[in-house]
Structures are given as structure tokens and as C-alpha cells.
Design an enzyme around this catalytic site. Sequence first.
Site, PDB file in Angstrom:
ATOM      1  N   HIS A 316       0.857  -1.188   0.000  1.00 61.58           N
ATOM      2  CA  HIS A 316       0.000   0.000   0.000  1.00 61.58           C
ATOM      3  C   HIS A 316       0.886   1.228   0.000  1.00 61.58           C
ATOM      4  O   HIS A 316       1.936   1.226   0.642  1.00 61.58           O
ATOM      5  CB  HIS A 316      -0.898   0.008   1.245  1.00 61.58           C
ATOM      6  CG  HIS A 316      -2.047   0.938   1.119  1.00 61.58           C
ATOM      7  ND1 HIS A 316      -1.942   2.278   1.381  1.00 61.58           N
ATOM      8  CD2 HIS A 316      -3.325   0.718   0.720  1.00 61.58           C
ATOM      9  CE1 HIS A 316      -3.114   2.839   1.161  1.00 61.58           C
ATOM     10  NE2 HIS A 316      -3.963   1.923   0.753  1.00 61.58           N
ATOM     11  N   ASP A 373      -8.003  -5.443   0.229  1.00 63.97           N
ATOM     12  CA  ASP A 373      -8.472  -6.253  -0.897  1.00 63.97           C
ATOM     13  C   ASP A 373      -8.087  -7.717  -0.771  1.00 63.97           C
ATOM     14  O   ASP A 373      -8.681  -8.578  -1.397  1.00 63.97           O
ATOM     15  CB  ASP A 373      -7.918  -5.699  -2.213  1.00 63.97           C
ATOM     16  CG  ASP A 373      -8.458  -4.321  -2.485  1.00 63.97           C
ATOM     17  OD1 ASP A 373      -9.648  -4.110  -2.216  1.00 63.97           O
ATOM     18  OD2 ASP A 373      -7.699  -3.454  -2.936  1.00 63.97           O
TER      19      ASP A 373
HETATM   20  N1  ACO Z   1       4.043  -7.799  -4.845  1.00 68.10           N
HETATM   21  C1  ACO Z   1       5.383  -7.832  -5.019  1.00 68.10           C
HETATM   22  N2  ACO Z   1       6.187  -6.754  -4.914  1.00 68.10           N
HETATM   23  C2  ACO Z   1       5.606  -5.581  -4.633  1.00 68.10           C
HETATM   24  C3  ACO Z   1       4.205  -5.467  -4.438  1.00 68.10           C
HETATM   25  C4  ACO Z   1       3.414  -6.627  -4.539  1.00 68.10           C
HETATM   26  N3  ACO Z   1       2.093  -6.579  -4.372  1.00 68.10           N
HETATM   27  N4  ACO Z   1       3.889  -4.168  -4.174  1.00 68.10           N
HETATM   28  C5  ACO Z   1       5.041  -3.484  -4.203  1.00 68.10           C
HETATM   29  N5  ACO Z   1       6.091  -4.338  -4.475  1.00 68.10           N
HETATM   30  C6  ACO Z   1       7.518  -3.993  -4.528  1.00 68.10           C
HETATM   31  C7  ACO Z   1       7.861  -3.254  -5.810  1.00 68.10           C
HETATM   32  O1  ACO Z   1       8.258  -4.154  -6.820  1.00 68.10           O
HETATM   33  C8  ACO Z   1       8.978  -2.358  -5.349  1.00 68.10           C
HETATM   34  O2  ACO Z   1      10.150  -3.169  -5.229  1.00 68.10           O
HETATM   35  P1  ACO Z   1      11.614  -2.532  -5.549  1.00 68.10           P
HETATM   36  O3  ACO Z   1      11.824  -1.470  -4.505  1.00 68.10           O
HETATM   37  O4  ACO Z   1      12.556  -3.684  -5.450  1.00 68.10           O
HETATM   38  O5  ACO Z   1      11.517  -1.965  -6.941  1.00 68.10           O
HETATM   39  C9  ACO Z   1       8.567  -1.958  -3.926  1.00 68.10           C
HETATM   40  O6  ACO Z   1       7.759  -3.054  -3.455  1.00 68.10           O
HETATM   41  C10 ACO Z   1       7.774  -0.653  -3.835  1.00 68.10           C
HETATM   42  O7  ACO Z   1       6.687  -0.713  -4.758  1.00 68.10           O
HETATM   43  P2  ACO Z   1       6.015   0.552  -5.449  1.00 68.10           P
HETATM   44  O8  ACO Z   1       5.242   0.086  -6.641  1.00 68.10           O
HETATM   45  O9  ACO Z   1       7.047   1.610  -5.660  1.00 68.10           O
HETATM   46  O10 ACO Z   1       5.028   1.047  -4.312  1.00 68.10           O
HETATM   47  P3  ACO Z   1       3.786   2.015  -4.504  1.00 68.10           P
HETATM   48  O11 ACO Z   1       3.565   2.656  -3.175  1.00 68.10           O
HETATM   49  O12 ACO Z   1       3.977   2.903  -5.676  1.00 68.10           O
HETATM   50  O13 ACO Z   1       2.595   1.005  -4.853  1.00 68.10           O
HETATM   51  C11 ACO Z   1       0.717  -0.434  -4.694  1.00 68.10           C
HETATM   52  C12 ACO Z   1       1.585   0.625  -3.974  1.00 68.10           C
HETATM   53  C13 ACO Z   1       0.258   0.110  -6.053  1.00 68.10           C
HETATM   54  C14 ACO Z   1      -0.534  -0.701  -3.839  1.00 68.10           C
HETATM   55  C15 ACO Z   1       1.544  -1.727  -4.870  1.00 68.10           C
HETATM   56  O14 ACO Z   1       1.953  -2.207  -3.608  1.00 68.10           O
HETATM   57  C16 ACO Z   1       0.791  -2.818  -5.644  1.00 68.10           C
HETATM   58  O15 ACO Z   1       0.818  -2.815  -6.886  1.00 68.10           O
HETATM   59  N6  ACO Z   1       0.097  -3.765  -4.923  1.00 68.10           N
HETATM   60  C17 ACO Z   1      -0.699  -4.772  -5.577  1.00 68.10           C
HETATM   61  C18 ACO Z   1      -2.057  -4.211  -5.998  1.00 68.10           C
HETATM   62  C19 ACO Z   1      -2.973  -3.959  -4.819  1.00 68.10           C
HETATM   63  O16 ACO Z   1      -3.117  -4.785  -3.926  1.00 68.10           O
HETATM   64  N7  ACO Z   1      -3.629  -2.774  -4.839  1.00 68.10           N
HETATM   65  C20 ACO Z   1      -4.598  -2.395  -3.807  1.00 68.10           C
HETATM   66  C21 ACO Z   1      -4.111  -1.225  -3.002  1.00 68.10           C
HETATM   67  S1  ACO Z   1      -5.197  -0.903  -1.691  1.00 68.10           S
HETATM   68  C22 ACO Z   1      -6.471  -0.074  -2.410  1.00 68.10           C
HETATM   69  O17 ACO Z   1      -6.414   0.637  -3.357  1.00 68.10           O
HETATM   70  C23 ACO Z   1      -7.741  -0.268  -1.697  1.00 68.10           C
END
Ligand code: ACO
Length: 427
Positions: A316, A373
Site C-alpha cells: 500500500h 483487498d
Molecule cells: N508484490 C510484489 N512486490 C511488490 C508489491 C506486490 N504486491 N507491491 C510493491 N512491491 C515492490 C515493488 O516491486 C517495489 O520493489 P523494488 O523497490 O525492489 O523496486 C517496492 O515493493 C515498492 O513498490 P512501489 O510500486 O514503488 O510502491 P507504490 O507505493 O507505488 O505502490 C501499490 C503501492 C500500487 C498498492 C503496490 O503495492 C501494488 O501494486 N500492490 C498490488 C495491488 C494492490 O493490492 N492494490 C490495492 C491497493 S489498496 C487499495 O487501493 C484499496
Amino acid sequence: MSKNTFTFINNRTGKKYDFDILDATRGPSVVDISTFYKKTGMFTFDVGFTSTASCSSEITFIDGEKGELRYRGLTIEELAQNHSYLEVCYMLLNGKLPNADELLGFDLELRHRSFLDEDLKKLIDSFPDRAHPMAILSSGVSALSSFHFEHLDIEDKEENQEMARRIIAKIPTIAAFSFRKSLGIPMIYPDIDRSFTENFLYMLRAYPGGKMKRTKEGSREIRDIEIKALDTIFTLHADHEQNASTTTVRNVASTGAHPYAAISSGISALWGRAHGGANESVIAQLEMIGEVKNVDKFIEKAKDPNDNFRLMGFGHRVYKNFDPRAKVLKSLQDQLKDELNLDSKLMEIATKIEEIALKDEYFISRNLYPNIDFYSGVILTALRIDRPMFTPIFVIGRTVGWITQLMELQGSKEFKIARPRQLYIGK
Ligand code: ACO
């Protein structure tokens, strides 16, 4: 230099500039950079707004490090446990919980406003069968602005409240119609004798003519425990400060567009997999994993920097600790286990993923915890809600948050068109 200013030094010129620090009632202070360009001739750069507060707000507070969420100062745990979704709606809109009379009046008004103009029904009917309900829902809500084109006098408080109550009442009906349209089955009109949440389940489940199936035991088709579970899900989604869809709603409203057009844009923003669309993707992913024995393989895929596979329902932007809404849902899931037909296979896979991820260095070091979620899909499946309706259910819960945030913007001194700048790198 005072303690209440933040000094920016341009090392190219040696010039110093002071900016005010504004203190929050909870959470981090902010540096007011609204005069930054005027003073320095430069813009600030913050893709994805990771360090930028776009407004001040009194509605919702999140402490992502502690895993804390409050609406109007009250914790989400207290609200989910002791108050109904309609009480929460009233509180978000009015700043205080309703007394019994206020709640009754609010409830009756929503019931009366839940019907749609027949022409809007015809419009929904003209979408192709099998269209995703989110596509129909966002279009239907946008079209609603053509049926209620008044609602543009932002100075009129009573008019604003009516506009808010109308959209909260009609969204479940548009969502249910969208779902039935996507299956090509006749739409079911709202039943005014049913509560907000029960009525929504009724509009999804009833047979043409409004008849309900009787269960083997001869009990009522919509059980109290189902209503309570869905009501809690609505409460948990009601607001979440300046997330992507809320920011979209505020940005569109900042141009003076019709409030329902702004809400329609919020619905579109919510649809994406990185935001509200994740609840649908979680179940699809659990089904794809298929067996507990495959979990390790998918965890490795999620960790592989060369693979863009992500564990849906993990991570998140704001929570760097357990999402408090996920905690409430996890305990709801445990309570429902014996009462509802929770899919034990999906739950086993989900439990295994959670178990591994919470101990794994990759997830720990990136603060990746299950979000709301991750759990909502299993519960919604047990409520016999089809997967394409998961995100529309998020929309129903979140509408009150969007409209409250929109009214806050319209009533504030910060009501100003949202117009960011850019770092130009073209020819
Ligand atoms: N699985 C694996 N790796 C992940 C995940 C995941 N679900 N989420 C983040 N990471 C990793 C990224 O690859 C990145 O790794 P790195 O530093 O080695 O490059 C690091 O964690 C940071 O990720 P970002 O994408 O920069 O984080 P951001 O804050 O931009 O994204 C998000 C947050 C979009 C929610 C992301 O965690 C994600 O895509 N999660 C899966 C989708 C999801 O569950 N969305 C629901 C969010 S809650 C809502 O809206 C109600």
C-alpha cells in the site's frame, strides 16, 4: 529564521528562501510551497505525489506507520464494530454521529431516493450484455448529471446535502442494474421496505417480479449475518483521505464540473488494478495459483525483479504496517467461517501466502503487508457476489467519501482549479 519556517538553499546561486511550516492536528507537518515558483523561479517535482499534500482536510486521518485509520477522529475498529454504514455516512457528511431521529430521517430519505429515472434505466439497458459493471456504472453516474443538472450551486448547503444523499442512494441501484445488465437478466427495482444494505443484496439476488428464493430450511434468503458483513465492508471502504480516486474527484470538481461527473471520474480511477480493481484480481490470482503447493512458486515470481508479477492484495502506498481495514476483515472472515460458506480452498491458499510473505525478507524490507483487498474477495465470494461486482461494491462504500471530500473542497478557501506543472524534457 523562525522555527516555523523551512529554509531552502539554492546551491547554484547561494540564495536562501523561507517557507512556512503548517502543523497538522495529527500526523506530519507540511511545508507550504505555494509561493515556491514565485520566490525561486523553479517548480517542485514529485511524480505520484509521494511527498505532496494536495489539500487540508478534516475528514479522514491515516497513520500509515502505525496502521491507524480514523473517520472524523473515530477509529475504524470502533466504527466497524459499533456503528452501521448509514451512521458512518451521516457522520462523514455532517461531522457527527446521528441520534436516533436523525438516523431514521436519513435512512428513509435514502430509501425514497434509491429509484432511477426510467430513461436512465433505458440507457443502462442499451449497453451490450457482458459489459463490465464498472463501465456501465461510471457511465450511468455520469449520465445522472443530465437528470439532476441542478446541484451546481455550491453555496447552497441544503442543496449540497440533497445532492450527496441522492448519489449515495442511487449508486447501489445503478450498480445492481449494471450487474444484471451484464448478465442479460431483468433489473429489479429497489424495495423501499428493506434497509440500504439489504436492499442492495435484494436487487442483486431477486427473481424477476421481486421473488426471493427460499432456502432449504425455509428461512429468509438474505440473512442478517450477510447484511452485517456487507455493511461492515461498506464502512471499511467509506473514505481513505487523498487516494487516487478521491484526488481525481477533487481535481475534476475543482474545474466547477457537475458533482456527479466528478464522482463518475472517481469511479473510473478506482477501476484500475493498482487501486480498487485489486479485489477482483486477488480472487483471480488465488484461483490461478490453484493449490497450496504452488504458493512458493508464485511468491518467487513476485520477488523476481525481472518478472512484473505482483501479489495482488499486498502493499500500500500509505500503510507501511498492517492495513487496519484488513485486520477488521480478517477477524470478520474468522467469525463468518462457520456461518457462511467460505471457500476453504481459496482461504487455504490465501492463508499460506500470508504466512510466507509475513516472514519473507523481500516483503518485510519493503513493508508489504496484506491490504483490505486481500480479504474482501473471499468474504464477498461467500456472500455469493460475482467477481465483477467486487469493485462496484467498493464504489458503493466509497461514494460517501468522495462526495464529502468534494463538498469540503467546494466550501474551502482552497477551492482552486488543480493545475500541476511539469519538467519539460522534449525538443
Ligand atoms: N508484490 C510484489 N512486490 C511488490 C508489491 C506486490 N504486491 N507491491 C510493491 N512491491 C515492490 C515493488 O516491486 C517495489 O520493489 P523494488 O523497490 O525492489 O523496486 C517496492 O515493493 C515498492 O513498490 P512501489 O510500486 O514503488 O510502491 P507504490 O507505493 O507505488 O505502490 C501499490 C503501492 C500500487 C498498492 C503496490 O503495492 C501494488 O501494486 N500492490 C498490488 C495491488 C494492490 O493490492 N492494490 C490495492 C491497493 S489498496 C487499495 O487501493 C484499496
